[in-house]
Write a protein that holds these residues in place. Structure first.
Motif, PDB file in Angstrom:
ATOM      1  N   LEU A   1      36.499  28.705  55.501  1.00 52.38           N
ATOM      2  CA  LEU A   1      35.978  28.810  54.140  1.00 52.38           C
ATOM      3  C   LEU A   1      36.607  29.995  53.417  1.00 52.38           C
ATOM      4  CD1 LEU A   1      33.996  27.851  51.936  1.00 52.38           C
ATOM      5  CD2 LEU A   1      32.267  29.327  53.001  1.00 52.38           C
ATOM      6  N   GLY A   2      36.797  31.091  54.138  1.00 49.68           N
ATOM      7  CA  GLY A   2      37.419  32.273  53.570  1.00 49.68           C
ATOM      8  C   GLY A   2      38.858  32.027  53.144  1.00 49.68           C
ATOM      9  N   GLU A   3      39.585  31.234  53.920  1.00 55.25           N
ATOM     10  CA  GLU A   3      40.963  30.895  53.553  1.00 55.25           C
ATOM     11  C   GLU A   3      40.994  30.122  52.239  1.00 55.25           C
ATOM     12  OE1 GLU A   3      42.463  28.806  56.958  1.00 55.25           O
ATOM     13  OE2 GLU A   3      42.626  30.642  58.147  1.00 55.25           O
ATOM     14  N   GLU A   4      40.061  29.192  52.077  1.00 57.45           N
ATOM     15  CA  GLU A   4      39.966  28.431  50.825  1.00 57.45           C
ATOM     16  C   GLU A   4      39.566  29.349  49.669  1.00 57.45           C
ATOM     17  OE1 GLU A   4      37.213  25.243  51.631  1.00 57.45           O
ATOM     18  OE2 GLU A   4      38.438  24.511  53.306  1.00 57.45           O
ATOM     19  N   TYR A   5      38.613  30.216  49.922  1.00 53.78           N
ATOM     20  CA  TYR A   5      38.149  31.175  48.926  1.00 53.78           C
ATOM     21  C   TYR A   5      39.303  32.083  48.493  1.00 53.78           C
ATOM     22  CZ  TYR A   5      35.048  34.778  46.929  1.00 53.78           C
ATOM     23  OH  TYR A   5      34.414  35.661  46.103  1.00 53.78           O
ATOM     24  N   TYR A   6      40.095  32.530  49.471  1.00 56.80           N
ATOM     25  CA  TYR A   6      41.223  33.416  49.194  1.00 56.80           C
ATOM     26  C   TYR A   6      42.272  32.709  48.338  1.00 56.80           C
ATOM     27  CZ  TYR A   6      45.196  36.523  50.095  1.00 56.80           C
ATOM     28  OH  TYR A   6      46.278  37.347  49.962  1.00 56.80           O
ATOM     29  N   GLU A   7      42.564  31.458  48.635  1.00 55.28           N
ATOM     30  CA  GLU A   7      43.524  30.699  47.817  1.00 55.28           C
ATOM     31  C   GLU A   7      43.004  30.548  46.387  1.00 55.28           C
ATOM     32  OE1 GLU A   7      46.678  29.852  48.535  1.00 55.28           O
ATOM     33  OE2 GLU A   7      46.299  30.974  50.367  1.00 55.28           O
ATOM     34  N   ASP A   8      41.719  30.267  46.240  1.00 54.59           N
ATOM     35  CA  ASP A   8      41.116  30.164  44.899  1.00 54.59           C
ATOM     36  C   ASP A   8      41.178  31.503  44.174  1.00 54.59           C
ATOM     37  OD1 ASP A   8      40.531  27.499  45.354  1.00 54.59           O
ATOM     38  OD2 ASP A   8      38.402  27.836  45.763  1.00 54.59           O
ATOM     39  N   PHE A   9      40.914  32.581  44.898  1.00 58.44           N
ATOM     40  CA  PHE A   9      40.990  33.916  44.300  1.00 58.44           C
ATOM     41  C   PHE A   9      42.396  34.187  43.769  1.00 58.44           C
ATOM     42  CE2 PHE A   9      42.414  38.285  44.763  1.00 58.44           C
ATOM     43  CZ  PHE A   9      41.570  38.942  43.895  1.00 58.44           C
TER      44      PHE A   9
ATOM     45  N   LYS B   1      44.770  32.133  42.853  1.00 55.03           N
ATOM     46  CA  LYS B   1      45.061  31.313  41.668  1.00 55.03           C
ATOM     47  C   LYS B   1      44.369  31.882  40.433  1.00 55.03           C
ATOM     48  CE  LYS B   1      45.627  27.022  44.235  1.00 55.03           C
ATOM     49  NZ  LYS B   1      44.973  25.785  44.638  1.00 55.03           N
ATOM     50  N   ALA B   2      43.090  32.202  40.568  1.00 58.92           N
ATOM     51  CA  ALA B   2      42.329  32.732  39.436  1.00 58.92           C
ATOM     52  C   ALA B   2      42.888  34.081  38.998  1.00 58.92           C
ATOM     53  CB  ALA B   2      40.849  32.855  39.807  1.00 58.92           C
ATOM     54  N   PHE B   3      43.222  34.931  39.956  1.00 57.17           N
ATOM     55  CA  PHE B   3      43.751  36.257  39.633  1.00 57.17           C
ATOM     56  C   PHE B   3      45.087  36.148  38.896  1.00 57.17           C
ATOM     57  CE2 PHE B   3      46.176  40.104  40.568  1.00 57.17           C
ATOM     58  CZ  PHE B   3      45.311  41.062  40.065  1.00 57.17           C
ATOM     59  N   LYS B   4      45.968  35.275  39.367  1.00 59.34           N
ATOM     60  CA  LYS B   4      47.264  35.094  38.708  1.00 59.34           C
ATOM     61  C   LYS B   4      47.089  34.598  37.281  1.00 59.34           C
ATOM     62  CE  LYS B   4      50.014  34.350  42.839  1.00 59.34           C
ATOM     63  NZ  LYS B   4      50.749  33.402  43.676  1.00 59.34           N
ATOM     64  N   GLU B   5      46.169  33.668  37.086  1.00 58.22           N
ATOM     65  CA  GLU B   5      45.930  33.140  35.739  1.00 58.22           C
ATOM     66  C   GLU B   5      45.371  34.216  34.809  1.00 58.22           C
ATOM     67  OE1 GLU B   5      43.247  29.780  33.486  1.00 58.22           O
ATOM     68  OE2 GLU B   5      43.786  29.425  35.576  1.00 58.22           O
ATOM     69  N   ILE B   6      44.394  34.956  35.303  1.00 58.79           N
ATOM     70  CA  ILE B   6      43.776  36.001  34.484  1.00 58.79           C
ATOM     71  C   ILE B   6      44.791  37.091  34.142  1.00 58.79           C
ATOM     72  CG2 ILE B   6      42.092  37.908  34.550  1.00 58.79           C
ATOM     73  CD1 ILE B   6      40.272  35.942  36.152  1.00 58.79           C
ATOM     74  N   THR B   7      45.561  37.537  35.124  1.00 61.23           N
ATOM     75  CA  THR B   7      46.535  38.599  34.843  1.00 61.23           C
ATOM     76  C   THR B   7      47.650  38.098  33.935  1.00 61.23           C
ATOM     77  OG1 THR B   7      47.679  38.180  36.939  1.00 61.23           O
ATOM     78  CG2 THR B   7      46.082  39.972  36.907  1.00 61.23           C
ATOM     79  N   SER B   8      48.058  36.865  34.104  1.00 56.76           N
ATOM     80  CA  SER B   8      49.087  36.305  33.235  1.00 56.76           C
ATOM     81  C   SER B   8      48.593  36.237  31.792  1.00 56.76           C
ATOM     82  CB  SER B   8      49.483  34.914  33.728  1.00 56.76           C
ATOM     83  OG  SER B   8      50.389  34.316  32.839  1.00 56.76           O
ATOM     84  N   ASN B   9      47.390  35.728  31.605  1.00 60.22           N
ATOM     85  CA  ASN B   9      46.813  35.637  30.258  1.00 60.22           C
ATOM     86  C   ASN B   9      46.614  37.022  29.645  1.00 60.22           C
ATOM     87  OD1 ASN B   9      46.722  32.876  30.663  1.00 60.22           O
ATOM     88  ND2 ASN B   9      44.536  32.815  31.077  1.00 60.22           N
ATOM     89  N   THR B  10      46.130  37.950  30.440  1.00 62.69           N
ATOM     90  CA  THR B  10      45.908  39.309  29.942  1.00 62.69           C
ATOM     91  C   THR B  10      47.226  39.974  29.562  1.00 62.69           C
ATOM     92  OG1 THR B  10      43.916  39.531  31.276  1.00 62.69           O
ATOM     93  CG2 THR B  10      44.938  41.575  30.521  1.00 62.69           C
ATOM     94  N   ASN B  11      48.238  39.826  30.416  1.00 64.81           N
ATOM     95  CA  ASN B  11      49.549  40.405  30.103  1.00 64.81           C
ATOM     96  C   ASN B  11      50.132  39.806  28.833  1.00 64.81           C
ATOM     97  OD1 ASN B  11      49.799  42.322  32.162  1.00 64.81           O
ATOM     98  ND2 ASN B  11      50.497  40.779  33.615  1.00 64.81           N
ATOM     99  N   ALA B  12      49.938  38.521  28.645  1.00 64.54           N
ATOM    100  CA  ALA B  12      50.449  37.872  27.436  1.00 64.54           C
ATOM    101  C   ALA B  12      49.807  38.476  26.192  1.00 64.54           C
ATOM    102  CB  ALA B  12      50.201  36.367  27.490  1.00 64.54           C
ATOM    103  N   ILE B  13      48.507  38.702  26.239  1.00 61.87           N
ATOM    104  CA  ILE B  13      47.814  39.279  25.087  1.00 61.87           C
ATOM    105  C   ILE B  13      48.211  40.746  24.896  1.00 61.87           C
ATOM    106  CG2 ILE B  13      45.545  40.000  24.205  1.00 61.87           C
ATOM    107  CD1 ILE B  13      44.443  37.373  25.448  1.00 61.87           C
ATOM    108  N   LEU B  14      48.237  41.506  25.983  1.00 62.15           N
ATOM    109  CA  LEU B  14      48.558  42.932  25.884  1.00 62.15           C
ATOM    110  C   LEU B  14      49.979  43.160  25.381  1.00 62.15           C
ATOM    111  CD1 LEU B  14      46.931  44.345  29.139  1.00 62.15           C
ATOM    112  CD2 LEU B  14      46.080  44.552  26.804  1.00 62.15           C
ATOM    113  N   ASN B  15      50.884  42.270  25.713  1.00 62.10           N
ATOM    114  CA  ASN B  15      52.288  42.440  25.345  1.00 62.10           C
ATOM    115  C   ASN B  15      52.703  41.667  24.099  1.00 62.10           C
ATOM    116  OD1 ASN B  15      52.897  44.176  27.567  1.00 62.10           O
ATOM    117  ND2 ASN B  15      52.842  42.401  28.892  1.00 62.10           N
ATOM    118  N   ALA B  16      51.776  40.961  23.487  1.00 64.52           N
ATOM    119  CA  ALA B  16      52.093  40.172  22.306  1.00 64.52           C
ATOM    120  C   ALA B  16      52.350  41.088  21.117  1.00 64.52           C
ATOM    121  CB  ALA B  16      50.962  39.209  21.991  1.00 64.52           C
TER     122      ALA B  16
END
Length: 111
Positions: free
Chosen positions: A83-91, A93-108
């Motif tokens: 379950l932890g392995e699945e949780y880690y994969e989800d984490f 993915k979510a972290f990459k999406e959030i940081t990508s979106n945040t970087n896009a806004i911060l650098n716009a």
């Protein structure tokens, strides 16, 4: 003026970092603290880490066993569960999406 403290931002991602460390092999609390420190997380202490490990164990994403330490009293050794392995994969993915979106806004230049 409101100042965002790093501790507030760190709260949401620390569990993922700890799980990442555990996913690389069975480990114990002090060793996790050393790895966090190695990567610049210098303000993380036992009082922060152990409640996270307990919460992760209660969620079923890590398992814990007690074993004798070569240097003294028994230690709790943590391993990632299926379950932890699945949780880690989800984490991740979510972290990459959030940081990508945040970087896009911060650098716009324009919004």
């Amino acid at each position: 003026m409101l100042i965002i403290e790093g501790a507030q931002l760190l709260k949401g991602i620390l569990e993922g970092n700890v799980l990442s460390i555990i996913s690389r092999g069975e480990t114990y609390g002090y060793e996790i603290l050393l790895v966090l420190e190695k990567y610049g997380f210098n303000d993380i202490y036992e009082g922060t880490l152990y409640p996270i490990l307990t919460r992760m164990e209660n969620k079923g994403i890590v398992s814990c066993r007690k074993a004798k330490s070569p240097l003294g009293p028994k230690r709790k050794y943590y391993s990632i569960t299926k379950l932890g392995e699945e949780y880690y994969e989800d984490f991740k993915k979510a972290f990459k999406e959030i940081t990508s979106n945040t970087n896009a806004i911060l650098n716009a230049e324009e919004l």
